[in-house]
Write a protein that holds these residues in place. Structure first.
Motif, PDB file in Angstrom:
ATOM      1  N   LEU A   1       0.829  -1.205   0.000  1.00  0.00           N
ATOM      2  CA  LEU A   1       0.000   0.000   0.000  1.00  0.00           C
ATOM      3  C   LEU A   1       0.865   1.257   0.000  1.00  0.00           C
ATOM      4  CD1 LEU A   1      -2.956  -0.818   2.425  1.00  0.00           C
ATOM      5  CD2 LEU A   1      -3.024  -0.567  -0.054  1.00  0.00           C
ATOM      6  N   LEU A   2       1.989   1.197   0.696  1.00  0.00           N
ATOM      7  CA  LEU A   2       2.910   2.335   0.691  1.00  0.00           C
ATOM      8  C   LEU A   2       3.455   2.575  -0.708  1.00  0.00           C
ATOM      9  CD1 LEU A   2       4.501   4.492   2.211  1.00  0.00           C
ATOM     10  CD2 LEU A   2       6.244   2.754   2.711  1.00  0.00           C
ATOM     11  N   VAL A   3       3.827   1.485  -1.384  1.00  0.00           N
ATOM     12  CA  VAL A   3       4.327   1.611  -2.758  1.00  0.00           C
ATOM     13  C   VAL A   3       3.236   2.163  -3.677  1.00  0.00           C
ATOM     14  CG1 VAL A   3       5.198   0.327  -4.758  1.00  0.00           C
ATOM     15  CG2 VAL A   3       6.015  -0.231  -2.459  1.00  0.00           C
ATOM     16  N   ALA A   4       2.015   1.667  -3.515  1.00  0.00           N
ATOM     17  CA  ALA A   4       0.899   2.143  -4.342  1.00  0.00           C
ATOM     18  C   ALA A   4       0.625   3.622  -4.081  1.00  0.00           C
ATOM     19  CB  ALA A   4      -0.348   1.308  -4.057  1.00  0.00           C
ATOM     20  N   THR A   5       0.739   4.051  -2.830  1.00  0.00           N
ATOM     21  CA  THR A   5       0.520   5.458  -2.498  1.00  0.00           C
ATOM     22  C   THR A   5       1.567   6.347  -3.154  1.00  0.00           C
ATOM     23  OG1 THR A   5      -0.460   4.844  -0.373  1.00  0.00           O
ATOM     24  CG2 THR A   5       0.303   7.113  -0.610  1.00  0.00           C
ATOM     25  N   LEU A   6       2.836   5.923  -3.085  1.00  0.00           N
ATOM     26  CA  LEU A   6       3.901   6.681  -3.731  1.00  0.00           C
ATOM     27  C   LEU A   6       3.692   6.734  -5.245  1.00  0.00           C
ATOM     28  CD1 LEU A   6       7.012   5.411  -1.716  1.00  0.00           C
ATOM     29  CD2 LEU A   6       5.846   7.625  -1.519  1.00  0.00           C
ATOM     30  N   ALA A   7       3.235   5.609  -5.816  1.00  0.00           N
ATOM     31  CA  ALA A   7       2.972   5.590  -7.257  1.00  0.00           C
ATOM     32  C   ALA A   7       1.851   6.563  -7.609  1.00  0.00           C
ATOM     33  CB  ALA A   7       2.617   4.176  -7.696  1.00  0.00           C
ATOM     34  N   TYR A   8       0.825   6.640  -6.757  1.00  0.00           N
ATOM     35  CA  TYR A   8      -0.286   7.566  -7.019  1.00  0.00           C
ATOM     36  C   TYR A   8       0.217   9.008  -7.055  1.00  0.00           C
ATOM     37  CZ  TYR A   8      -4.190  10.651  -5.984  1.00  0.00           C
ATOM     38  OH  TYR A   8      -5.085  11.692  -6.004  1.00  0.00           O
ATOM     39  N   PHE A   9       1.034   9.386  -6.058  1.00  0.00           N
ATOM     40  CA  PHE A   9       1.566  10.748  -6.059  1.00  0.00           C
ATOM     41  C   PHE A   9       2.497  10.973  -7.254  1.00  0.00           C
ATOM     42  CE2 PHE A   9       0.405  10.582  -1.502  1.00  0.00           C
ATOM     43  CZ  PHE A   9      -0.357  11.736  -1.458  1.00  0.00           C
TER      44      PHE A   9
ATOM     45  N   PHE B   1       1.954   9.633 -10.214  1.00  0.00           N
ATOM     46  CA  PHE B   1       1.008   9.890 -11.306  1.00  0.00           C
ATOM     47  C   PHE B   1       0.527  11.343 -11.262  1.00  0.00           C
ATOM     48  CE2 PHE B   1       0.124   5.190 -11.360  1.00  0.00           C
ATOM     49  CZ  PHE B   1       0.510   4.992 -12.674  1.00  0.00           C
ATOM     50  N   VAL B   2       0.197  11.824 -10.057  1.00  0.00           N
ATOM     51  CA  VAL B   2      -0.295  13.195  -9.923  1.00  0.00           C
ATOM     52  C   VAL B   2       0.753  14.200 -10.407  1.00  0.00           C
ATOM     53  CG1 VAL B   2      -0.987  14.970  -8.258  1.00  0.00           C
ATOM     54  CG2 VAL B   2      -1.885  12.635  -8.046  1.00  0.00           C
ATOM     55  N   LEU B   3       2.011  14.017  -9.978  1.00  0.00           N
ATOM     56  CA  LEU B   3       3.075  14.920 -10.414  1.00  0.00           C
ATOM     57  C   LEU B   3       3.287  14.834 -11.924  1.00  0.00           C
ATOM     58  CD1 LEU B   3       5.695  14.397  -7.553  1.00  0.00           C
ATOM     59  CD2 LEU B   3       4.245  16.408  -7.970  1.00  0.00           C
ATOM     60  N   PHE B   4       3.160  13.618 -12.459  1.00  0.00           N
ATOM     61  CA  PHE B   4       3.348  13.453 -13.903  1.00  0.00           C
ATOM     62  C   PHE B   4       2.284  14.224 -14.682  1.00  0.00           C
ATOM     63  CE2 PHE B   4       2.135  11.186 -17.791  1.00  0.00           C
ATOM     64  CZ  PHE B   4       3.322  11.221 -18.504  1.00  0.00           C
TER      65      PHE B   4
END
Length: 358
Positions: free
Chosen positions: A122-130, A132-135
């Motif tokens: 879940l931590l990895v998924a959360t970092l991936a989400y942020f 995506f947002v920055l991208f």
């Protein structure tokens, strides 16, 4: 204020496992339960301390342990109440509680392990989400500006990202909400699955199927066989022992199948039982109950069956501890990293490829 008004809430699986282990230890050591539970309540907190104190006070008033634990105010599962009753009637309460303790501890351990194991993915998924947002807020606008100025042939991936960018105000807040709802639903489902009175295994015990459901079923079958052995050793008839021991299992179909088998044995129809027929009671156990030649043979068969299913539950437990963390990490963490990598680098790669070809 009465005990009833002071007591709030039912025990969790972990709390029930602790209470069960302590009662078994006190009985084994020969310590009077009222005194032992009262002393224990001083070392505990919350619902567990309240439960220990209430049980101790009622035992001091002369109520039996089975009566006290059967009070709905305590919120103990009916399955656990049946285990205590069967253990008391067999004359060996310690053995009954120890078998239940193993099942409770295994179930609680698997639930804790699953919750801990999902933290890293879940931590990895959360970092991936942020990521995506920055991208989409920073990197993609730059890419689209260069892409539009280059006037190359349309690139489907970049055009799709342009469409997604137009929905930023919708998907950016919605995605985390969906993830939170899924995690909450998973957590709630785990809470319900941990309840002893809500456990519903499949119709057959598939040997070494790697699931918490099968592990719990194997543990319940082991407890069922062990309690029957104790009851039969203390001169209870086989049909009566089957019916009483089956109440210690949470599966309603298991209880129904056990009652049917007990009635067939009571009516002298054991020879007509088809072992190939679908039943929640394993064929090995039904065969032992139907074909045992004498009490001693049946007791030994039940002892072997109980040991076999305890070993199976322990084996599945060990495998789950190894497989679940790895599987969750690969499924959630690796998928998030792969998706982020594709979204971040694939558009640039295709754009550069198109530029070099033009």
């Amino acid at each position: 204020m009465s005990n009833r008004s002071q007591f709030t809430g039912s025990l969790s699986l972990n709390e029930l496992a602790i209470l069960n282990t302590e009662i078994a230890a006190l009985v084994y050591a020969g310590v009077p339960l009222p005194r032992g539970l009262r002393d224990l309540s001083g070392d505990l907190a919350g619902r567990l301390a309240q439960s220990s104190r209430v049980i101790a006070e009622r035992l001091e008033r002369g109520e039996s342990l089975t009566t006290v634990l059967g009070d709905p105010q305590l919120g103990l599962p009916k399955v656990y109440q049946a285990v205590v009753e069967a253990g008391a009637r067999s004359g060996n309460l310690v053995a009954a509680l120890e078998g239940t303790a193993e099942s409770l501890q295994r179930s609680a351990a698997v639930r804790r392990m699953t919750r801990i194991a999902i933290i890293y993915p879940l931590l990895v998924a959360t970092l991936a989400y942020f990521g995506f947002v920055l991208f989409f807020l920073n990197t993609l606008p730059t890419l689209l500006a260069i892409y539009d100025d280059a006037r190359t042939e349309p690139i489907r991936v970049i055009e799709a990202l342009r469409v997604i960018e137009g929905w930023n105000v919708i998907w950016m807040p919605v995605v985390p909400v969906i993830l939170l709802v899924l995690v909450a639903a998973w957590w709630w489902r785990g809470q319900r699955a941990s309840s002893l009175d809500r456990f519903e295994p499949s119709n057959k015990l598939v040997t070494r199927t790697l699931s918490a459901r099968t592990m719990r079923y194997a543990g319940e079958v082991a407890t069922f066989a062990d309690l029957m052995r104790l009851l039969i050793e203390h001169n209870m008839t086989t049909p009566e022992a089957i019916g009483l021991a089956a109440r210690c299992c949470a599966n309603a179909r298991f209880v129904s199948d056990a009652d049917t088998l007990a009635e067939q044995i009571r009516m002298g129809q054991a020879a007509s039982v088809d072992l190939r027929q679908s039943s929640t009671i394993p064929s090995l156990l039904r065969w032992a109950l139907i074909n045992a030649m004498g009490r001693e043979t049946l007791v030994e068969s039940l002892r072997v069956a109980s040991r076999s299913y305890h070993e199976l539950a322990t084996e599945i437990d060990a495998n789950l501890r190894l497989v679940v963390p790895t599987a969750l990490t690969l499924l959630i963490g690796a998928s998030a990293v792969l998706a982020y990598s594709l979204v971040s680098f694939l558009p640039w790669f295709l754009f550069m490829k198109e530029l070099s070809a033009s």
